[in-house]
Design a protein around this motif. Sequence first.
Motif, PDB file in Angstrom:
ATOM      1  N   ASP A 129      16.248   3.805  28.829  1.00 34.28           N
ATOM      2  CA  ASP A 129      15.328   2.713  28.526  1.00 34.28           C
ATOM      3  C   ASP A 129      14.751   2.881  27.133  1.00 34.28           C
ATOM      4  O   ASP A 129      14.726   3.984  26.585  1.00 34.28           O
ATOM      5  N   LEU A 130      14.257   1.791  26.586  1.00 38.35           N
ATOM      6  CA  LEU A 130      13.509   1.807  25.337  1.00 38.35           C
ATOM      7  C   LEU A 130      12.683   0.538  25.259  1.00 38.35           C
ATOM      8  O   LEU A 130      12.892  -0.405  26.023  1.00 38.35           O
ATOM      9  N   LYS A 131      11.737   0.536  24.325  1.00 31.16           N
ATOM     10  CA  LYS A 131      10.944  -0.653  24.048  1.00 31.16           C
ATOM     11  C   LYS A 131      11.199  -1.068  22.614  1.00 31.16           C
ATOM     12  O   LYS A 131      11.407  -0.229  21.741  1.00 31.16           O
ATOM     13  N   VAL A 132      11.189  -2.385  22.384  1.00 26.77           N
ATOM     14  CA  VAL A 132      11.419  -2.923  21.057  1.00 26.77           C
ATOM     15  C   VAL A 132      10.543  -4.159  20.872  1.00 26.77           C
ATOM     16  O   VAL A 132      10.345  -4.931  21.813  1.00 26.77           O
ATOM     17  N   GLU A 133      10.007  -4.309  19.673  1.00 28.40           N
ATOM     18  CA  GLU A 133       9.213  -5.502  19.383  1.00 28.40           C
ATOM     19  C   GLU A 133      10.126  -6.722  19.446  1.00 28.40           C
ATOM     20  O   GLU A 133      11.259  -6.697  18.954  1.00 28.40           O
ATOM     21  N   ALA A 134       9.620  -7.806  20.021  1.00 32.36           N
ATOM     22  CA  ALA A 134      10.415  -9.013  20.210  1.00 32.36           C
ATOM     23  C   ALA A 134      10.952  -9.571  18.895  1.00 32.36           C
ATOM     24  O   ALA A 134      12.024 -10.167  18.865  1.00 32.36           O
ATOM     25  N   GLY A 135      10.248  -9.372  17.808  1.00 30.29           N
ATOM     26  CA  GLY A 135      10.684  -9.887  16.518  1.00 30.29           C
ATOM     27  C   GLY A 135      11.677  -9.013  15.779  1.00 30.29           C
ATOM     28  O   GLY A 135      12.174  -9.390  14.718  1.00 30.29           O
ATOM     29  N   ASN A 136      11.998  -7.861  16.310  1.00 28.51           N
ATOM     30  CA  ASN A 136      12.910  -6.939  15.636  1.00 28.51           C
ATOM     31  C   ASN A 136      14.353  -7.301  16.005  1.00 28.51           C
ATOM     32  O   ASN A 136      15.008  -6.618  16.790  1.00 28.51           O
ATOM     33  N   GLN A 137      14.824  -8.389  15.416  1.00 34.22           N
ATOM     34  CA  GLN A 137      16.131  -8.934  15.792  1.00 34.22           C
ATOM     35  C   GLN A 137      17.291  -7.995  15.487  1.00 34.22           C
ATOM     36  O   GLN A 137      18.268  -7.960  16.236  1.00 34.22           O
ATOM     37  N   ALA A 138      17.208  -7.235  14.408  1.00 36.80           N
ATOM     38  CA  ALA A 138      18.301  -6.311  14.085  1.00 36.80           C
ATOM     39  C   ALA A 138      18.435  -5.250  15.175  1.00 36.80           C
ATOM     40  O   ALA A 138      19.547  -4.929  15.616  1.00 36.80           O
ATOM     41  N   ALA A 139      17.314  -4.688  15.615  1.00 35.34           N
ATOM     42  CA  ALA A 139      17.358  -3.673  16.671  1.00 35.34           C
ATOM     43  C   ALA A 139      17.837  -4.283  17.984  1.00 35.34           C
ATOM     44  O   ALA A 139      18.671  -3.689  18.683  1.00 35.34           O
ATOM     45  N   ILE A 140      17.335  -5.457  18.311  1.00 40.37           N
ATOM     46  CA  ILE A 140      17.753  -6.117  19.554  1.00 40.37           C
ATOM     47  C   ILE A 140      19.256  -6.373  19.546  1.00 40.37           C
ATOM     48  O   ILE A 140      19.947  -6.136  20.545  1.00 40.37           O
ATOM     49  N   ALA A 141      19.783  -6.816  18.410  1.00 39.63           N
ATOM     50  CA  ALA A 141      21.229  -7.064  18.310  1.00 39.63           C
ATOM     51  C   ALA A 141      22.010  -5.770  18.529  1.00 39.63           C
ATOM     52  O   ALA A 141      23.027  -5.758  19.235  1.00 39.63           O
ATOM     53  N   LEU A 142      21.533  -4.675  17.963  1.00 37.25           N
ATOM     54  CA  LEU A 142      22.179  -3.371  18.149  1.00 37.25           C
ATOM     55  C   LEU A 142      22.176  -2.989  19.624  1.00 37.25           C
ATOM     56  O   LEU A 142      23.210  -2.635  20.193  1.00 37.25           O
ATOM     57  N   TYR A 143      21.009  -3.080  20.268  1.00 34.26           N
ATOM     58  CA  TYR A 143      20.889  -2.665  21.661  1.00 34.26           C
ATOM     59  C   TYR A 143      21.746  -3.536  22.582  1.00 34.26           C
ATOM     60  O   TYR A 143      22.421  -3.025  23.474  1.00 34.26           O
ATOM     61  N   GLU A 144      21.738  -4.839  22.354  1.00 37.05           N
ATOM     62  CA  GLU A 144      22.543  -5.729  23.194  1.00 37.05           C
ATOM     63  C   GLU A 144      24.038  -5.502  22.979  1.00 37.05           C
ATOM     64  O   GLU A 144      24.817  -5.560  23.926  1.00 37.05           O
ATOM     65  N   ALA A 145      24.437  -5.209  21.737  1.00 40.42           N
ATOM     66  CA  ALA A 145      25.848  -4.920  21.463  1.00 40.42           C
ATOM     67  C   ALA A 145      26.293  -3.643  22.173  1.00 40.42           C
ATOM     68  O   ALA A 145      27.480  -3.477  22.465  1.00 40.42           O
ATOM     69  N   MET A 146      25.346  -2.766  22.478  1.00 41.42           N
ATOM     70  CA  MET A 146      25.652  -1.522  23.188  1.00 41.42           C
ATOM     71  C   MET A 146      25.581  -1.676  24.702  1.00 41.42           C
ATOM     72  O   MET A 146      25.685  -0.700  25.432  1.00 41.42           O
ATOM     73  N   GLY A 147      25.368  -2.900  25.163  1.00 38.81           N
ATOM     74  CA  GLY A 147      25.328  -3.128  26.600  1.00 38.81           C
ATOM     75  C   GLY A 147      23.967  -2.987  27.228  1.00 38.81           C
ATOM     76  O   GLY A 147      23.840  -2.955  28.450  1.00 38.81           O
ATOM     77  N   MET A 148      22.930  -2.894  26.402  1.00 47.00           N
ATOM     78  CA  MET A 148      21.582  -2.840  26.965  1.00 47.00           C
ATOM     79  C   MET A 148      21.164  -4.258  27.343  1.00 47.00           C
ATOM     80  O   MET A 148      21.601  -5.229  26.733  1.00 47.00           O
ATOM     81  N   ARG A 149      20.305  -4.352  28.356  1.00 49.07           N
ATOM     82  CA  ARG A 149      19.811  -5.662  28.759  1.00 49.07           C
ATOM     83  C   ARG A 149      18.309  -5.610  28.893  1.00 49.07           C
ATOM     84  O   ARG A 149      17.722  -4.574  29.233  1.00 49.07           O
ATOM     85  N   ARG A 150      17.695  -6.742  28.600  1.00 48.73           N
ATOM     86  CA  ARG A 150      16.236  -6.820  28.710  1.00 48.73           C
ATOM     87  C   ARG A 150      15.861  -6.823  30.186  1.00 48.73           C
ATOM     88  O   ARG A 150      16.394  -7.600  30.969  1.00 48.73           O
ATOM     89  N   VAL A 151      14.936  -5.946  30.544  1.00 50.18           N
ATOM     90  CA  VAL A 151      14.517  -5.857  31.940  1.00 50.18           C
ATOM     91  C   VAL A 151      13.039  -6.199  32.118  1.00 50.18           C
ATOM     92  O   VAL A 151      12.591  -6.379  33.257  1.00 50.18           O
ATOM     93  N   GLU A 152      12.302  -6.310  31.008  1.00 53.04           N
ATOM     94  CA  GLU A 152      10.869  -6.589  31.114  1.00 53.04           C
ATOM     95  C   GLU A 152      10.354  -7.069  29.763  1.00 53.04           C
ATOM     96  O   GLU A 152      10.843  -6.641  28.725  1.00 53.04           O
ATOM     97  N   THR A 153       9.375  -7.950  29.810  1.00 53.31           N
ATOM     98  CA  THR A 153       8.680  -8.383  28.596  1.00 53.31           C
ATOM     99  C   THR A 153       7.204  -8.119  28.807  1.00 53.31           C
ATOM    100  O   THR A 153       6.635  -8.475  29.836  1.00 53.31           O
ATOM    101  N   LEU A 154       6.576  -7.480  27.809  1.00 55.37           N
ATOM    102  CA  LEU A 154       5.187  -7.073  27.906  1.00 55.37           C
ATOM    103  C   LEU A 154       4.411  -7.644  26.738  1.00 55.37           C
ATOM    104  O   LEU A 154       4.918  -7.725  25.619  1.00 55.37           O
ATOM    105  N   ALA A 155       3.175  -7.999  26.969  1.00 55.31           N
ATOM    106  CA  ALA A 155       2.262  -8.385  25.882  1.00 55.31           C
ATOM    107  C   ALA A 155       1.489  -7.135  25.493  1.00 55.31           C
ATOM    108  O   ALA A 155       0.820  -6.524  26.336  1.00 55.31           O
ATOM    109  N   ALA A 156       1.604  -6.739  24.245  1.00 56.60           N
ATOM    110  CA  ALA A 156       0.926  -5.505  23.806  1.00 56.60           C
ATOM    111  C   ALA A 156      -0.443  -5.823  23.244  1.00 56.60           C
ATOM    112  O   ALA A 156      -0.740  -6.871  22.822  1.00 56.60           O
TER     113      ALA A 156
END
Length: 156
Positions: A129-156
Amino acid sequence: MTIHRYRRELAQPLADIAIQPYVLRTFRSRADVPALHALLQDSYAARGASLGPCDEWWQILSSDAEFDVRMVFLAETPAGALAAAGIAWNSGFVKDLAVAPAYRRQGLGTALMAHICRTFERQGAHAVDLKVEAGNQAAIALYEAMGMRRVETLAA
């Protein structure tokens, strides 16, 4: 700020990723701390955050119950400069992943994540698992390309 939690099930196959000419290694000694802090501080500063002074940051990090120096992974250039780093908690959670701007888009983030996933798999974990800011599109693209999936959204 919105934070997403991502997960990768470790039963999924993971492609081999070469990072030549870079060298992937684990943390060696306290001498690694200043370069690691500088890399992570630059990453945090780009998002408007700060780690604080190096010695204080290291004391807090290294005294955390989840911390294990064997879960600090560094990618270096052939000349020994720190190009990327990943820190994972021993519970199957990636705390930090950062690639220096000059070394981005060369597969280092993917290679570090793959190495972290394999390390956890060898330790018997079933997911990472990991957490990533919703606006960090480059990181999200990396994680999704590796087969990671979003399992939760949190308001910080």
